[in-house]
Design a protein around this motif. Structure first.
Motif, PDB file in Angstrom:
ATOM      1  N   SER A  74     -28.849  29.576 -19.577  1.00  0.00           N
ATOM      2  CA  SER A  74     -30.197  29.893 -19.119  1.00  0.00           C
ATOM      3  C   SER A  74     -31.076  28.687 -19.393  1.00  0.00           C
ATOM      4  O   SER A  74     -31.090  28.175 -20.522  1.00  0.00           O
ATOM      5  N   ARG A  75     -31.785  28.226 -18.373  1.00  0.00           N
ATOM      6  CA  ARG A  75     -32.632  27.026 -18.494  1.00  0.00           C
ATOM      7  C   ARG A  75     -31.846  25.866 -19.089  1.00  0.00           C
ATOM      8  O   ARG A  75     -32.330  25.100 -19.898  1.00  0.00           O
ATOM      9  N   TRP A  76     -30.571  25.781 -18.693  1.00  0.00           N
ATOM     10  CA  TRP A  76     -29.652  24.711 -19.107  1.00  0.00           C
ATOM     11  C   TRP A  76     -29.265  24.790 -20.585  1.00  0.00           C
ATOM     12  O   TRP A  76     -28.726  23.832 -21.129  1.00  0.00           O
ATOM     13  N   VAL A  77     -29.486  25.932 -21.221  1.00  0.00           N
ATOM     14  CA  VAL A  77     -28.989  26.136 -22.583  1.00  0.00           C
ATOM     15  C   VAL A  77     -27.740  27.012 -22.505  1.00  0.00           C
ATOM     16  O   VAL A  77     -27.736  28.037 -21.824  1.00  0.00           O
ATOM     17  N   THR A  78     -26.680  26.606 -23.215  1.00  0.00           N
ATOM     18  CA  THR A  78     -25.394  27.299 -23.120  1.00  0.00           C
ATOM     19  C   THR A  78     -25.124  28.142 -24.363  1.00  0.00           C
ATOM     20  O   THR A  78     -25.656  27.887 -25.442  1.00  0.00           O
ATOM     21  N   MET A  79     -24.244  29.128 -24.186  1.00  0.00           N
ATOM     22  CA  MET A  79     -23.674  29.853 -25.324  1.00  0.00           C
ATOM     23  C   MET A  79     -22.317  30.414 -24.904  1.00  0.00           C
ATOM     24  O   MET A  79     -21.898  30.246 -23.768  1.00  0.00           O
ATOM     25  N   HIS A  80     -21.636  31.083 -25.829  1.00  0.00           N
ATOM     26  CA  HIS A  80     -20.223  31.451 -25.671  1.00  0.00           C
ATOM     27  C   HIS A  80     -19.421  30.152 -25.473  1.00  0.00           C
ATOM     28  O   HIS A  80     -19.922  29.080 -25.792  1.00  0.00           O
ATOM     29  N   GLY A  81     -18.194  30.217 -25.005  1.00  0.00           N
ATOM     30  CA  GLY A  81     -17.429  28.976 -24.929  1.00  0.00           C
ATOM     31  C   GLY A  81     -15.962  29.159 -24.633  1.00  0.00           C
ATOM     32  O   GLY A  81     -15.597  29.720 -23.600  1.00  0.00           O
ATOM     33  N   PHE A  82     -15.092  28.732 -25.578  1.00  0.00           N
ATOM     34  CA  PHE A  82     -13.647  28.713 -25.300  1.00  0.00           C
ATOM     35  C   PHE A  82     -12.879  29.364 -26.448  1.00  0.00           C
ATOM     36  O   PHE A  82     -13.371  29.469 -27.574  1.00  0.00           O
ATOM     37  N   ALA A  83     -11.652  29.792 -26.133  1.00  0.00           N
ATOM     38  CA  ALA A  83     -10.750  30.366 -27.133  1.00  0.00           C
ATOM     39  C   ALA A  83      -9.364  29.765 -26.905  1.00  0.00           C
ATOM     40  O   ALA A  83      -8.717  30.053 -25.893  1.00  0.00           O
ATOM     41  N   LEU A  84      -8.931  28.941 -27.839  1.00  0.00           N
ATOM     42  CA  LEU A  84      -7.646  28.252 -27.736  1.00  0.00           C
ATOM     43  C   LEU A  84      -6.629  28.941 -28.639  1.00  0.00           C
ATOM     44  O   LEU A  84      -6.832  29.054 -29.847  1.00  0.00           O
ATOM     45  N   ASN A  85      -5.533  29.386 -28.042  1.00  0.00           N
ATOM     46  CA  ASN A  85      -4.476  30.039 -28.810  1.00  0.00           C
ATOM     47  C   ASN A  85      -3.658  28.980 -29.552  1.00  0.00           C
ATOM     48  O   ASN A  85      -2.993  28.153 -28.922  1.00  0.00           O
ATOM     49  N   VAL A  86      -3.727  29.020 -30.868  1.00  0.00           N
ATOM     50  CA  VAL A  86      -3.007  28.039 -31.695  1.00  0.00           C
ATOM     51  C   VAL A  86      -1.864  28.708 -32.454  1.00  0.00           C
ATOM     52  O   VAL A  86      -0.712  28.285 -32.375  1.00  0.00           O
ATOM     53  N   ASN A  87      -2.192  29.768 -33.186  1.00  0.00           N
ATOM     54  CA  ASN A  87      -1.173  30.567 -33.888  1.00  0.00           C
ATOM     55  C   ASN A  87      -1.405  32.055 -33.583  1.00  0.00           C
ATOM     56  O   ASN A  87      -1.305  32.905 -34.468  1.00  0.00           O
ATOM     57  N   ALA A  88      -1.727  32.347 -32.354  1.00  0.00           N
ATOM     58  CA  ALA A  88      -2.163  33.695 -31.978  1.00  0.00           C
ATOM     59  C   ALA A  88      -0.994  34.680 -31.874  1.00  0.00           C
ATOM     60  O   ALA A  88       0.127  34.302 -31.521  1.00  0.00           O
ATOM     61  N   ASP A  89      -1.279  35.950 -32.182  1.00  0.00           N
ATOM     62  CA  ASP A  89      -0.322  37.044 -31.966  1.00  0.00           C
ATOM     63  C   ASP A  89      -0.435  37.458 -30.502  1.00  0.00           C
ATOM     64  O   ASP A  89      -1.349  38.177 -30.105  1.00  0.00           O
ATOM     65  N   LEU A  90       0.498  36.987 -29.686  1.00  0.00           N
ATOM     66  CA  LEU A  90       0.393  37.180 -28.235  1.00  0.00           C
ATOM     67  C   LEU A  90       0.601  38.633 -27.818  1.00  0.00           C
ATOM     68  O   LEU A  90       0.273  39.001 -26.693  1.00  0.00           O
ATOM     69  N   GLY A  91       1.109  39.455 -28.719  1.00  0.00           N
ATOM     70  CA  GLY A  91       1.306  40.863 -28.391  1.00  0.00           C
ATOM     71  C   GLY A  91       0.009  41.565 -28.037  1.00  0.00           C
ATOM     72  O   GLY A  91       0.011  42.513 -27.241  1.00  0.00           O
ATOM     73  N   TYR A  92      -1.111  41.089 -28.584  1.00  0.00           N
ATOM     74  CA  TYR A  92      -2.397  41.725 -28.302  1.00  0.00           C
ATOM     75  C   TYR A  92      -2.842  41.506 -26.852  1.00  0.00           C
ATOM     76  O   TYR A  92      -3.657  42.262 -26.332  1.00  0.00           O
ATOM     77  N   PHE A  93      -2.308  40.479 -26.207  1.00  0.00           N
ATOM     78  CA  PHE A  93      -2.646  40.254 -24.803  1.00  0.00           C
ATOM     79  C   PHE A  93      -1.955  41.262 -23.884  1.00  0.00           C
ATOM     80  O   PHE A  93      -2.339  41.410 -22.725  1.00  0.00           O
ATOM     81  N   ASP A  94      -0.935  41.942 -24.402  1.00  0.00           N
ATOM     82  CA  ASP A  94      -0.233  42.941 -23.587  1.00  0.00           C
ATOM     83  C   ASP A  94      -1.112  44.154 -23.298  1.00  0.00           C
ATOM     84  O   ASP A  94      -0.779  44.967 -22.423  1.00  0.00           O
ATOM     85  N   ASN A  95      -2.217  44.265 -24.021  1.00  0.00           N
ATOM     86  CA  ASN A  95      -3.095  45.429 -23.876  1.00  0.00           C
ATOM     87  C   ASN A  95      -4.214  45.216 -22.859  1.00  0.00           C
ATOM     88  O   ASN A  95      -5.074  46.073 -22.703  1.00  0.00           O
ATOM     89  N   ILE A  96      -4.194  44.069 -22.194  1.00  0.00           N
ATOM     90  CA  ILE A  96      -5.206  43.764 -21.179  1.00  0.00           C
ATOM     91  C   ILE A  96      -4.546  43.042 -20.007  1.00  0.00           C
ATOM     92  O   ILE A  96      -3.400  42.594 -20.098  1.00  0.00           O
ATOM     93  N   ILE A  97      -5.298  42.954 -18.910  1.00  0.00           N
ATOM     94  CA  ILE A  97      -4.954  42.028 -17.830  1.00  0.00           C
ATOM     95  C   ILE A  97      -5.836  40.815 -18.062  1.00  0.00           C
ATOM     96  O   ILE A  97      -7.015  40.826 -17.697  1.00  0.00           O
ATOM     97  N   PRO A  98      -5.297  39.779 -18.755  1.00  0.00           N
ATOM     98  CA  PRO A  98      -6.153  38.680 -19.220  1.00  0.00           C
ATOM     99  C   PRO A  98      -6.963  38.047 -18.102  1.00  0.00           C
ATOM    100  O   PRO A  98      -6.423  37.639 -17.073  1.00  0.00           O
ATOM    101  N   CYS A  99      -8.276  37.998 -18.324  1.00  0.00           N
ATOM    102  CA  CYS A  99      -9.210  37.403 -17.358  1.00  0.00           C
ATOM    103  C   CYS A  99      -9.127  38.074 -15.994  1.00  0.00           C
ATOM    104  O   CYS A  99      -9.565  37.521 -14.982  1.00  0.00           O
ATOM    105  N   GLY A 100      -8.520  39.276 -15.945  1.00  0.00           N
ATOM    106  CA  GLY A 100      -8.413  40.006 -14.693  1.00  0.00           C
ATOM    107  C   GLY A 100      -7.395  39.429 -13.721  1.00  0.00           C
ATOM    108  O   GLY A 100      -7.376  39.785 -12.547  1.00  0.00           O
ATOM    109  N   ILE A 101      -6.525  38.541 -14.216  1.00  0.00           N
ATOM    110  CA  ILE A 101      -5.541  37.879 -13.350  1.00  0.00           C
ATOM    111  C   ILE A 101      -4.173  38.502 -13.600  1.00  0.00           C
ATOM    112  O   ILE A 101      -3.576  38.315 -14.668  1.00  0.00           O
ATOM    113  N   LYS A 102      -3.677  39.249 -12.644  1.00  0.00           N
ATOM    114  CA  LYS A 102      -2.390  39.933 -12.804  1.00  0.00           C
ATOM    115  C   LYS A 102      -1.223  38.958 -12.644  1.00  0.00           C
ATOM    116  O   LYS A 102      -1.298  37.999 -11.893  1.00  0.00           O
TER     117      LYS A 102
END
Length: 238
Positions: A166-194
């Motif tokens: 808003s007015r060129w001010v940013t918030m939120h950002g990125f999430a990089l999986n480094v040592n992530a438990d990938l099983g939790y992604f099975d509970n969603i359609i990540p980013c809505g991309i099947k």
């Protein structure tokens, strides 16, 4: 143009508390911009880069589809996860332990006023960081974030992104999986991309655990080069 960026690593922090903290910093920058415009105050606007790790949480962007969350409220509780609808772009994603989450809260008037360029620079920061681990990461056309093996049946996402501005001010950002438990992604359609898989840096390297502090240092190094930014302090207390 103030290109100084204050780094804050706030450790493991509840998503809602961190969201509120982001909002406070975001509003503070907007207030200064309004004062400058109304009173010609000439005040510098600050910039922040927050590192955080969240307990298990699913977040849905303002353009997202709730059907991409595949868990009921009771199932969320059973998995020790929470869920929030939030005000960033993008669809649904997961945050949790072993994931490096970065929230740049910048006044882009200090850098460049181009949201598309901003997102591409965040992606490039991650791509260059992964290159240091001999991982060839790329963009996927029409899909924000960072991917591996794009254009093959083995395409998989390693870093999700979603921002608000808003007015060129940013918030939120990125999430990089480094040592992530990938099983939790099975509970969603990540980013809505099947039909697209998700991966983590430790999986790609065949390591039990990757040094997350080292990854953060590399991310900041590439951010500083891309944004021509100067880091002025490191503060872990909020």
């Amino acid at each position: 143009m103030n290109k100084k960026v204050k780094i804050q690593d706030i450790g493991s922090r509840d998503f809602k508390a961190t969201w509120e903290y982001q909002e406070n910093l975001f509003k503070g920058i907007l207030d200064i911009k309004v004062k400058n415009r109304r009173e010609d105050a000439g005040l510098d606007t600050p910039n922040y880069f927050i590192f955080v790790e969240h307990p298990h949480v699913y977040t849905l962007g303002k353009s997202g589809d709730i059907s991409n969350l595949l868990l009921s409220e009771q199932q969320l509780k059973e998995k020790g996860a929470t869920f929030y609808k939030i005000n960033r772009g993008g669809d649904i994603t997961y945050h949790g332990p072993g994931q490096i989450v970065g929230y740049p809260i910048l006044d882009l008037d200090n850098f460049f006023t181009d949201i598309h360029k901003y997102l591409r620079f965040l992606e490039e920061m991650v791509i260059l960081t992964l290159k240091e681990y001999d991982i060839n990461a790329t963009r996927s056309e029409g899909e924000t974030g960072v991917w591996l093996d794009v254009g093959t049946p083995f395409a998989r996402k390693i870093c999700a992104m979603g921002v608000r501005a808003s007015r060129w001010v940013t918030m939120h950002g990125f999430a990089l999986n480094v040592n992530a438990d990938l099983g939790y992604f099975d509970n969603i359609i990540p980013c809505g991309i099947k039909g697209k898989a998700v991966t983590s840096l430790n999986v790609e390297l065949g390591q039990e655990k990757v040094n997350e502090e080292e990854v953060k240092e590399k991310l900041l190094k590439h951010f500083a080069i891309l944004f021509e930014a100067q880091f002025i302090s490191q503060n872990t207390e909020v």
